[in-house]
Scaffold this motif. Structure first.
Motif, PDB file in Angstrom:
ATOM      1  N   ASP A  14       0.685  -2.230 -15.457  1.00  0.00           N
ATOM      2  CA  ASP A  14       1.960  -1.847 -16.090  1.00  0.00           C
ATOM      3  C   ASP A  14       1.917  -0.432 -16.662  1.00  0.00           C
ATOM      4  O   ASP A  14       2.360  -0.184 -17.791  1.00  0.00           O
ATOM      5  CB  ASP A  14       2.343  -2.856 -17.173  1.00  0.00           C
ATOM      6  N   GLN A  15       1.394   0.475 -15.876  1.00  0.00           N
ATOM      7  CA  GLN A  15       1.308   1.879 -16.285  1.00  0.00           C
ATOM      8  C   GLN A  15       2.266   2.723 -15.443  1.00  0.00           C
ATOM      9  O   GLN A  15       2.714   2.308 -14.382  1.00  0.00           O
ATOM     10  CB  GLN A  15      -0.121   2.402 -16.105  1.00  0.00           C
ATOM     11  N   PRO A  16       2.606   3.921 -15.929  1.00  0.00           N
ATOM     12  CA  PRO A  16       3.416   4.818 -15.097  1.00  0.00           C
ATOM     13  C   PRO A  16       2.683   5.152 -13.803  1.00  0.00           C
ATOM     14  O   PRO A  16       1.477   4.928 -13.680  1.00  0.00           O
ATOM     15  CB  PRO A  16       3.587   6.063 -15.984  1.00  0.00           C
ATOM     16  N   GLY A  17       3.415   5.711 -12.861  1.00  0.00           N
ATOM     17  CA  GLY A  17       2.810   6.074 -11.587  1.00  0.00           C
ATOM     18  C   GLY A  17       1.658   7.044 -11.759  1.00  0.00           C
ATOM     19  O   GLY A  17       1.598   7.821 -12.721  1.00  0.00           O
ATOM     20  N   THR A  18       0.727   6.991 -10.825  1.00  0.00           N
ATOM     21  CA  THR A  18      -0.445   7.845 -10.878  1.00  0.00           C
ATOM     22  C   THR A  18      -0.596   8.610  -9.565  1.00  0.00           C
ATOM     23  O   THR A  18       0.076   8.294  -8.574  1.00  0.00           O
ATOM     24  CB  THR A  18      -1.711   7.007 -11.142  1.00  0.00           C
ATOM     25  N   ALA A  19      -1.459   9.600  -9.553  1.00  0.00           N
ATOM     26  CA  ALA A  19      -1.653  10.416  -8.355  1.00  0.00           C
ATOM     27  C   ALA A  19      -2.245   9.574  -7.222  1.00  0.00           C
ATOM     28  O   ALA A  19      -3.184   8.802  -7.431  1.00  0.00           O
ATOM     29  CB  ALA A  19      -2.565  11.595  -8.672  1.00  0.00           C
ATOM     30  N   ILE A  20      -1.683   9.734  -6.036  1.00  0.00           N
ATOM     31  CA  ILE A  20      -2.231   9.079  -4.844  1.00  0.00           C
ATOM     32  C   ILE A  20      -3.270  10.014  -4.243  1.00  0.00           C
ATOM     33  O   ILE A  20      -2.958  11.158  -3.912  1.00  0.00           O
ATOM     34  CB  ILE A  20      -1.123   8.781  -3.825  1.00  0.00           C
ATOM     35  N   PRO A  21      -4.524   9.570  -4.114  1.00  0.00           N
ATOM     36  CA  PRO A  21      -5.571  10.459  -3.584  1.00  0.00           C
ATOM     37  C   PRO A  21      -5.236  10.972  -2.186  1.00  0.00           C
ATOM     38  O   PRO A  21      -4.693  10.230  -1.356  1.00  0.00           O
ATOM     39  CB  PRO A  21      -6.818   9.569  -3.560  1.00  0.00           C
ATOM     40  N   ALA A  22      -5.563  12.226  -1.927  1.00  0.00           N
ATOM     41  CA  ALA A  22      -5.296  12.809  -0.608  1.00  0.00           C
ATOM     42  C   ALA A  22      -6.053  12.079   0.486  1.00  0.00           C
ATOM     43  O   ALA A  22      -5.580  11.975   1.624  1.00  0.00           O
ATOM     44  CB  ALA A  22      -5.663  14.284  -0.615  1.00  0.00           C
TER      45      ALA A  22
ATOM     46  N   MET B 177       0.835  -1.199   0.000  1.00  0.00           N
ATOM     47  CA  MET B 177       0.000   0.000   0.000  1.00  0.00           C
ATOM     48  C   MET B 177       0.873   1.254   0.000  1.00  0.00           C
ATOM     49  O   MET B 177       1.904   1.301   0.684  1.00  0.00           O
ATOM     50  CB  MET B 177      -0.908   0.007   1.233  1.00  0.00           C
ATOM     51  N   TYR B 178       0.412   2.274  -0.753  1.00  0.00           N
ATOM     52  CA  TYR B 178       1.123   3.551  -0.799  1.00  0.00           C
ATOM     53  C   TYR B 178       0.132   4.675  -0.519  1.00  0.00           C
ATOM     54  O   TYR B 178      -0.869   4.823  -1.212  1.00  0.00           O
ATOM     55  CB  TYR B 178       1.826   3.728  -2.145  1.00  0.00           C
ATOM     56  N   THR B 179       0.438   5.437   0.527  1.00  0.00           N
ATOM     57  CA  THR B 179      -0.434   6.523   0.973  1.00  0.00           C
ATOM     58  C   THR B 179       0.192   7.865   0.575  1.00  0.00           C
ATOM     59  O   THR B 179       1.325   7.899   0.072  1.00  0.00           O
ATOM     60  CB  THR B 179      -0.607   6.470   2.501  1.00  0.00           C
ATOM     61  N   PRO B 180      -0.497   8.982   0.823  1.00  0.00           N
ATOM     62  CA  PRO B 180       0.107  10.284   0.531  1.00  0.00           C
ATOM     63  C   PRO B 180       1.418  10.532   1.263  1.00  0.00           C
ATOM     64  O   PRO B 180       2.194  11.398   0.857  1.00  0.00           O
ATOM     65  CB  PRO B 180      -0.973  11.274   0.976  1.00  0.00           C
ATOM     66  N   ARG B 181       1.690   9.766   2.311  1.00  0.00           N
ATOM     67  CA  ARG B 181       2.974   9.881   2.993  1.00  0.00           C
ATOM     68  C   ARG B 181       4.139   9.428   2.104  1.00  0.00           C
ATOM     69  O   ARG B 181       5.290   9.790   2.341  1.00  0.00           O
ATOM     70  CB  ARG B 181       2.964   9.056   4.277  1.00  0.00           C
TER      71      ARG B 181
END
Length: 437
Positions: free
Chosen positions: A232-240, A197-201
């Motif tokens: 397999d896509q580039p990184g995307t915005a992580i929702p606030a 998991m990846y958060t806004p942190r």
């Protein structure tokens, strides 16, 4: 001697900041280092009420050795200890320990965890104000330091357990939170067949497709609802107000098979020991000391090196933050010598933190408004790091207590030299004085 015992201690402060004092401290590593007690000098200066720094300099058979020891009284009501995280709380936006401390308002700090330099993220646990910022590495050789909400020090091999639950009730293990690529105990990448998991942190963008891997699925979750599935896509915005779940292999198949846009997502996780009782934590490496004795090392970074460590007294009331210089100005220490030194200053338990070019100690020197660098980093300038451990003071402004006077140590008859004076109050906060006074 307690820093709050002002009657005697206050009168000594000005002298200890000018004069070199000879210490008669028995250190088990002394013989191995090849120094005599007469070659050891140092100064001790308060940073704030309950916090002091001792600078130790000695000559050994292998050259000079510089050590910085910060003692922190956890029973002092004005003392707080907390993790320092990246820039504006983003773990991958590294900065110097000086800037970490200044941004957070700390009066002292040391560097923290080992980190993956490509992605700039720590390998171990990070807890800030009770929030799990990064989960501990899924390894059995990387210990960490923590502090509970009731100020009890914890030195442990922290572990992490988590699950992601689909609308149909199927579950998959969650391997980590805000983790870079690292090798787990079996020598396999932490990304292979894992769900993270990846958060806004972590930052504004997810990691996206990972080098050398195919079938990397990223599921964007906002308000616990699936917003997008990407492969397999580039990184995307992580929702606030959300996160991105990244899965490879079996974990990626779990996401694409069991979720679609609009579905609810359930995530649960826990850290042990202490779990939700942890207020602060940073990762480290080997346990150096346990029960007042040198512990066997789960990892040993050999050789004479710049080092950083943290320890606690047997009663858990005092922390010892230690930085050892390495390089051309200081011999450095072996890991064994560092363990013995931690024991000699009173550590009942201690853990090794990141060293080498990361080893840094900063503090608000007596009379100053801001923190400044105390040690000499290995490469002369401070390395940018993802986290550190900060010391905070909540002491109110108090009555004027004394001056720290600096200037020439020798003055002959007829000579005129300038001296500078900085004021401090009864809590060792800076106190503004007029130079003319």
């Amino acid at each position: 001697m307690q820093l709050r015992r002002r009657s005697l201690y206050g009168r000594l402060v000005a002298w200890t900041t000018i004069l070199s004092l000879v210490f008669a401290v028995t250190w088990p590593g002394g013989a191995a280092l090849g120094y005599t007690e007469k070659s050891r000098t140092g100064t001790r200066e308060p940073v704030a009420e309950g916090v002091a720094v001792e600078t130790i300099k000695m000559q050994t058979t292998e050259g000079p050795l510089n050590i910085y020891v910060m003692t922190v009284d956890l029973t002092n009501p004005y003392v707080k200890v907390g993790s320092l995280v990246g820039t504006n709380g983003v773990i991958t936006r590294n900065q110097s320990v000086t800037n970490l401390a200044r941004e957070a308002g700390a009066i002292a700090a040391i560097n923290g965890d080992f980190f993956q330099m490509d992605e700039k993220a720590p390998l171990g646990i990070t807890v800030q104000s009770g929030e799990l910022v990064t989960s501990p590495a899924q390894r059995t050789d990387m210990y960490g330091f923590g502090l509970t909400k009731d100020s009890v020090p914890v030195f442990a091999l922290f572990s992490f357990q988590g699950t992601v639950t689909s609308p149909g009730g199927l579950q998959h293990p969650l391997f980590g939170i805000n983790k870079p690529t690292y090798l787990i105990a079996t020598g396999v990448s932490s990304d292979v067949n894992r769900l993270n998991m990846y958060t806004p942190r972590w930052g504004s963008q997810s990691r996206g497709k990972l080098p050398g891997l195919t079938g990397v699925v990223e599921m964007v979750v906002e308000n616990d609802v699936v917003k997008e599935l990407r492969v397999d896509q580039p990184g995307t915005a992580i929702p606030a107000n959300g996160y991105v779940l990244a899965g490879h292999g079996e974990a990626g198949q779990f996401l694409t098979t069991n979720f679609k846009v609009g579905d609810p997502v359930q995530v649960s996780y826990a850290v042990s020991p202490e779990g939700g009782n942890l207020l602060t934590a940073i990762g480290g490496q080997a346990l150096l000391v346990q029960n007042g004795q040198r512990h066997w090392f789960s990892q040993n970074i050999t050789g004479n090196r710049a080092r950083t460590a943290i320890g606690a007294s047997q009663d858990g009331k005092t922390l010892y933050l230690v930085v050892v210089d390495g390089g051309s100005t200081s011999r450095g220490m072996t890991q064994e010598e560092l363990a013995d030194f931690m024991i000699s200053i009173g550590a009942w338990t201690a853990v090794n933190l990141d060293g080498g070019g990361s080893s840094t100690m900063v503090a608000r020197q007596l009379g100053d408004q801001n923190v400044s660098l105390l040690n000499t980093p290995l490469y002369t300038s401070q390395r940018s790091v993802p986290n550190g451990l900060g010391i905070f003071s909540t002491a109110p402004a108090g009555a004027f207590a004394g001056l720290k006077v600096t200037g020439p140590q020798i003055l002959l008859v007829g000579m005129q030299k300038a001296f500078a004076a900085k004021g401090y109050d009864e809590h060792f906060n800076p106190y503004t004085v007029q130079q003319g006074d």
